[in-house]
Design a protein around this motif. Structure first.
Motif, PDB file in Angstrom:
ATOM      1  N   SER A 405       0.830  -1.209   0.000  1.00  0.00           N
ATOM      2  CA  SER A 405       0.000   0.000   0.000  1.00  0.00           C
ATOM      3  C   SER A 405       0.865   1.261   0.000  1.00  0.00           C
ATOM      4  O   SER A 405       0.564   2.235  -0.695  1.00  0.00           O
ATOM      5  N   ALA A 406       1.957   1.224   0.772  1.00  0.00           N
ATOM      6  CA  ALA A 406       2.841   2.390   0.812  1.00  0.00           C
ATOM      7  C   ALA A 406       3.535   2.610  -0.523  1.00  0.00           C
ATOM      8  O   ALA A 406       3.629   3.744  -1.013  1.00  0.00           O
ATOM      9  N   ILE A 407       4.021   1.530  -1.126  1.00  0.00           N
ATOM     10  CA  ILE A 407       4.699   1.633  -2.420  1.00  0.00           C
ATOM     11  C   ILE A 407       3.778   2.246  -3.463  1.00  0.00           C
ATOM     12  O   ILE A 407       4.207   3.016  -4.336  1.00  0.00           O
ATOM     13  N   ARG A 408       2.495   1.930  -3.362  1.00  0.00           N
ATOM     14  CA  ARG A 408       1.510   2.428  -4.328  1.00  0.00           C
ATOM     15  C   ARG A 408       0.890   3.755  -3.902  1.00  0.00           C
ATOM     16  O   ARG A 408      -0.114   4.197  -4.477  1.00  0.00           O
ATOM     17  N   GLY A 409       1.465   4.391  -2.872  1.00  0.00           N
ATOM     18  CA  GLY A 409       1.028   5.728  -2.470  1.00  0.00           C
ATOM     19  C   GLY A 409      -0.252   5.771  -1.684  1.00  0.00           C
ATOM     20  O   GLY A 409      -0.913   6.825  -1.622  1.00  0.00           O
ATOM     21  N   GLN A 410      -0.615   4.663  -1.032  1.00  0.00           N
ATOM     22  CA  GLN A 410      -1.895   4.590  -0.331  1.00  0.00           C
ATOM     23  C   GLN A 410      -1.772   4.743   1.184  1.00  0.00           C
ATOM     24  O   GLN A 410      -2.779   4.687   1.887  1.00  0.00           O
ATOM     25  N   VAL A 411      -0.555   4.911   1.697  1.00  0.00           N
ATOM     26  CA  VAL A 411      -0.365   5.146   3.135  1.00  0.00           C
ATOM     27  C   VAL A 411      -0.011   6.615   3.328  1.00  0.00           C
ATOM     28  O   VAL A 411       1.033   7.077   2.885  1.00  0.00           O
ATOM     29  N   ARG A 412      -0.914   7.321   3.986  1.00  0.00           N
ATOM     30  CA  ARG A 412      -0.726   8.759   4.176  1.00  0.00           C
ATOM     31  C   ARG A 412      -0.913   9.124   5.642  1.00  0.00           C
ATOM     32  O   ARG A 412      -1.459   8.360   6.429  1.00  0.00           O
ATOM     33  N   ALA A 413      -0.453  10.306   5.981  1.00  0.00           N
ATOM     34  CA  ALA A 413      -0.621  10.833   7.328  1.00  0.00           C
ATOM     35  C   ALA A 413      -1.326  12.177   7.262  1.00  0.00           C
ATOM     36  O   ALA A 413      -1.279  12.868   6.236  1.00  0.00           O
ATOM     37  N   ASP A 414      -1.980  12.548   8.349  1.00  0.00           N
ATOM     38  CA  ASP A 414      -2.642  13.841   8.439  1.00  0.00           C
ATOM     39  C   ASP A 414      -1.619  14.891   8.871  1.00  0.00           C
ATOM     40  O   ASP A 414      -1.071  14.808   9.974  1.00  0.00           O
ATOM     41  N   PRO A 415      -1.320  15.880   8.036  1.00  0.00           N
ATOM     42  CA  PRO A 415      -0.307  16.880   8.394  1.00  0.00           C
ATOM     43  C   PRO A 415      -0.609  17.597   9.710  1.00  0.00           C
ATOM     44  O   PRO A 415       0.307  17.904  10.485  1.00  0.00           O
ATOM     45  N   ARG A 416      -1.884  17.864   9.975  1.00  0.00           N
ATOM     46  CA  ARG A 416      -2.226  18.542  11.229  1.00  0.00           C
ATOM     47  C   ARG A 416      -1.925  17.657  12.428  1.00  0.00           C
ATOM     48  O   ARG A 416      -1.404  18.117  13.454  1.00  0.00           O
ATOM     49  N   GLY A 417      -2.248  16.370  12.308  1.00  0.00           N
ATOM     50  CA  GLY A 417      -1.936  15.452  13.389  1.00  0.00           C
ATOM     51  C   GLY A 417      -0.443  15.322  13.614  1.00  0.00           C
ATOM     52  O   GLY A 417       0.027  15.266  14.751  1.00  0.00           O
ATOM     53  N   GLN A 418       0.319  15.283  12.527  1.00  0.00           N
ATOM     54  CA  GLN A 418       1.779  15.203  12.646  1.00  0.00           C
ATOM     55  C   GLN A 418       2.336  16.428  13.368  1.00  0.00           C
ATOM     56  O   GLN A 418       3.178  16.309  14.261  1.00  0.00           O
ATOM     57  N   ARG A 419       1.859  17.606  12.970  1.00  0.00           N
ATOM     58  CA  ARG A 419       2.363  18.836  13.602  1.00  0.00           C
ATOM     59  C   ARG A 419       2.003  18.878  15.084  1.00  0.00           C
ATOM     60  O   ARG A 419       2.826  19.270  15.922  1.00  0.00           O
ATOM     61  N   THR A 420       0.778  18.497  15.406  1.00  0.00           N
ATOM     62  CA  THR A 420       0.349  18.501  16.805  1.00  0.00           C
ATOM     63  C   THR A 420       1.189  17.540  17.632  1.00  0.00           C
ATOM     64  O   THR A 420       1.657  17.872  18.731  1.00  0.00           O
ATOM     65  N   PHE A 421       1.395  16.346  17.110  1.00  0.00           N
ATOM     66  CA  PHE A 421       2.158  15.324  17.823  1.00  0.00           C
ATOM     67  C   PHE A 421       3.605  15.750  18.007  1.00  0.00           C
ATOM     68  O   PHE A 421       4.170  15.663  19.109  1.00  0.00           O
ATOM     69  N   ALA A 422       4.236  16.248  16.949  1.00  0.00           N
ATOM     70  CA  ALA A 422       5.637  16.665  17.041  1.00  0.00           C
ATOM     71  C   ALA A 422       5.789  17.879  17.961  1.00  0.00           C
ATOM     72  O   ALA A 422       6.721  17.943  18.773  1.00  0.00           O
ATOM     73  N   SER A 423       4.868  18.832  17.863  1.00  0.00           N
ATOM     74  CA  SER A 423       4.963  20.039  18.672  1.00  0.00           C
ATOM     75  C   SER A 423       4.823  19.748  20.156  1.00  0.00           C
ATOM     76  O   SER A 423       5.476  20.395  20.990  1.00  0.00           O
ATOM     77  N   SER A 424       3.987  18.774  20.505  1.00  0.00           N
ATOM     78  CA  SER A 424       3.782  18.440  21.919  1.00  0.00           C
ATOM     79  C   SER A 424       4.991  17.756  22.529  1.00  0.00           C
ATOM     80  O   SER A 424       5.062  17.600  23.756  1.00  0.00           O
ATOM     81  N   ASN A 425       5.960  17.351  21.720  1.00  0.00           N
ATOM     82  CA  ASN A 425       7.142  16.657  22.212  1.00  0.00           C
ATOM     83  C   ASN A 425       8.431  17.454  21.981  1.00  0.00           C
ATOM     84  O   ASN A 425       9.505  16.868  21.847  1.00  0.00           O
ATOM     85  N   ARG A 426       8.330  18.765  21.970  1.00  0.00           N
ATOM     86  CA  ARG A 426       9.518  19.593  21.844  1.00  0.00           C
ATOM     87  C   ARG A 426      10.348  19.545  23.131  1.00  0.00           C
ATOM     88  O   ARG A 426       9.794  19.447  24.239  1.00  0.00           O
ATOM     89  N   PRO A 427      11.669  19.618  23.038  1.00  0.00           N
ATOM     90  CA  PRO A 427      12.508  19.560  24.239  1.00  0.00           C
ATOM     91  C   PRO A 427      12.188  20.627  25.276  1.00  0.00           C
ATOM     92  O   PRO A 427      12.272  20.366  26.480  1.00  0.00           O
ATOM     93  N   GLU A 428      11.832  21.844  24.826  1.00  0.00           N
ATOM     94  CA  GLU A 428      11.550  22.898  25.798  1.00  0.00           C
ATOM     95  C   GLU A 428      10.291  22.598  26.617  1.00  0.00           C
ATOM     96  O   GLU A 428      10.189  22.989  27.788  1.00  0.00           O
ATOM     97  N   VAL A 429       9.328  21.890  26.008  1.00  0.00           N
ATOM     98  CA  VAL A 429       8.125  21.500  26.752  1.00  0.00           C
ATOM     99  C   VAL A 429       8.497  20.514  27.857  1.00  0.00           C
ATOM    100  O   VAL A 429       8.026  20.597  28.999  1.00  0.00           O
ATOM    101  N   PHE A 430       9.363  19.564  27.517  1.00  0.00           N
ATOM    102  CA  PHE A 430       9.852  18.585  28.481  1.00  0.00           C
ATOM    103  C   PHE A 430      10.594  19.267  29.634  1.00  0.00           C
ATOM    104  O   PHE A 430      10.290  19.041  30.819  1.00  0.00           O
TER     105      PHE A 430
END
Length: 439
Positions: A405-430
């Motif tokens: 599925s990934a090779i054929r371009g069918q595995v995708r992520a939600d950009p908003r979810g990615q940003r939210t998840f990454a932002s919540s784990n910034r070193p300064e927050v920790f």
């Protein structure tokens, strides 16, 4: 069973009790000081521990609070990570060494097994923590790995100063995750773990129970007032920006064929990473898909795992037209984000992994979808933030379908979810959460 093990450990260590009364009689009293001081206590030397302390030192220095921070660490940590001691000295953060092997008393370790050994290790670590808290003249101590110290707290031990800590491996709530197959033994372990955590939360000496797993915190907070001590903590990951020409240069240096879908397996390469199952799944790909596929394995290979990896790679290369690239070396901080930038999909196929995953956070920060195992926290985070696809990676056919599925371009992520998840784990927050213990 925990209390029986603790009593046996008590007898074997000369009678020091884990009860509140026993610990109080043996306890050193803190020396009054004028300013609050946080002691970061860490007896681990591998994995993420050096980076966690780096983030904490850097944030304290930036905030002008380096004098309010002290470290109690094993000598192994600065030996393995000499830059940590240099950074602490530059910032003015004091370091107190706890001794080379505080958790393995030579007279005890050959005789102890199972729960008795765990109780003895917890007691030894507790004594090291309370002693360091007094010697460092701290007003609050935070254990950078708290899991073992829950036992003394649950049995009533009273620290000389408030103690908080980072709880890494809660599993008591895993039954609520879809697809978490378990038998009665695992469910019993979950129940015992929850009982232990709950008793620790009732101890007035416990300040904050930090946890990298937000689902565990949600579970504890629903149980009553004591559960309000539980708090979500960021799993800190720093990602440098990637220069425009860096990806093409690294692709050429690694010998990755152009026009292929690149799957990335990143980090210290050990048996728990599930790499052989990925290589077996490649054999099930249609030839057309295999010729469009590259699997890149990046990281220092555990010497004990190297023969297994070499055999699995050799077998896969003889049975599939997929390209397999192994980069057996530690990736410097500046190079890590480049590997993620050249990947099309990041693989997190860890077998029944407990706890968080820095690779998942790096993939989200680099805006790359993942294929991950659906078990535990990793699977739940993939679902909550729509980071890609979570499957049962122990089933070769299911994993092969996900790769296709990934090779054929069918595995995708939600950009908003990615940003939210990454932002919540910034070193300064920790770091701000830990430094907030002494505000």
């Amino acid at each position: 069973p925990i209390e029986r093990s603790a009593r046996r450990a008590e007898r074997s260590t000369g009678g020091l009790s884990l009860s509140g009364e026993g610990v109080a009689s043996d306890r050193l009293e803190p020396v009054p000081i004028r300013a609050p001081r946080l002691l970061a206590f860490d007896l681990e030397a591998g994995g993420h521990h050096a980076s966690y302390l780096h983030y904490l030192i850097g944030r304290a220095a930036l905030a002008g609070r380096a004098g309010n921070l002290a470290l109690a660490i094993t000598p192994d940590l600065p030996r393995k990570h000499p830059a940590l001691a240099v950074r602490a000295a530059e910032a003015g953060v004091s370091i107190h060494e706890t001794g080379p092997r505080p958790l393995l008393p030579p007279a005890l370790s050959p005789r102890l097994r199972g729960p008795l050994a765990l109780a003895d290790l917890a007691l030894a670590e507790w004594r090291a923590l309370t002693s360091a808290a007094v010697q460092a003249r701290s007003t609050h101590a935070v254990a950078m790995y708290f899991d073992r110290l829950l036992m003394p707290l649950a049995l009533g031990a009273r620290p000389p100063v408030p103690v908080s800590g980072i709880y890494f491996r809660p599993t008591f709530h895993y039954g609520a995750f879809g697809g978490a197959d378990s038998d009665w033994r695992e469910r019993l372990r979950w129940a015992r773990q929850l009982a232990l955590v709950w008793r620790a939360l009732k101890n007035p000496g416990l300040g904050t129970l930090f946890c990298l797993d937000p689902f565990a915190v949600e579970h504890l907070r629903r149980l009553g007032p004591e559960g309000q001590k539980a708090r979500v903590l960021a799993d800190p990951v720093h990602v440098d920006p990637v220069p425009e020409d860096a990806t093409a240069a690294l692709r050429a240096r690694a010998g990755i064929d152009s026009g292929r879908h690149v799957f990335l397996l990143f980090g210290v390469i050990t048996s728990r990473k599930g790499i052989p199952r990925v290589l077996r799944a490649l054999e099930s790909l249609a030839e057309e898909d295999a010729t469009r596929t590259t699997v890149v394995i990046v990281g220092a290979v555990d010497p004990n795992f190297r023969p297994v990896l070499e055999a699995a790679v050799a077998t896969a290369r003889s049975r599939t037209r997929a390209q397999i690239v192994v980069h057996d070396a530690f990736a410097p901080d500046a190079e890590g984000p480049v590997w993620f930038a050249l990947a099309d999909t990041v693989l997190v196929p860890y077998e029944r992994h407990v706890g968080s995953s820095g690779i998942l956070i790096r993939a989200a920060a680099g805006e790359r979808p993942v294929i991950a195992d659906g078990y535990g926290l990793v699977g739940a985070q993939v679902a909550r933030y729509e980071l890609g696809l979570a499957v049962n990676t122990s089933e070769p056919a299911e994993l092969a379908r996900a790769l296709t599925s990934a090779i054929r371009g069918q595995v995708r992520a939600d950009p908003r979810g990615q940003r939210t998840f990454a932002s919540s784990n910034r070193p300064e927050v920790f770091a701000d959460a830990l430094l907030g213990l002494i505000t």
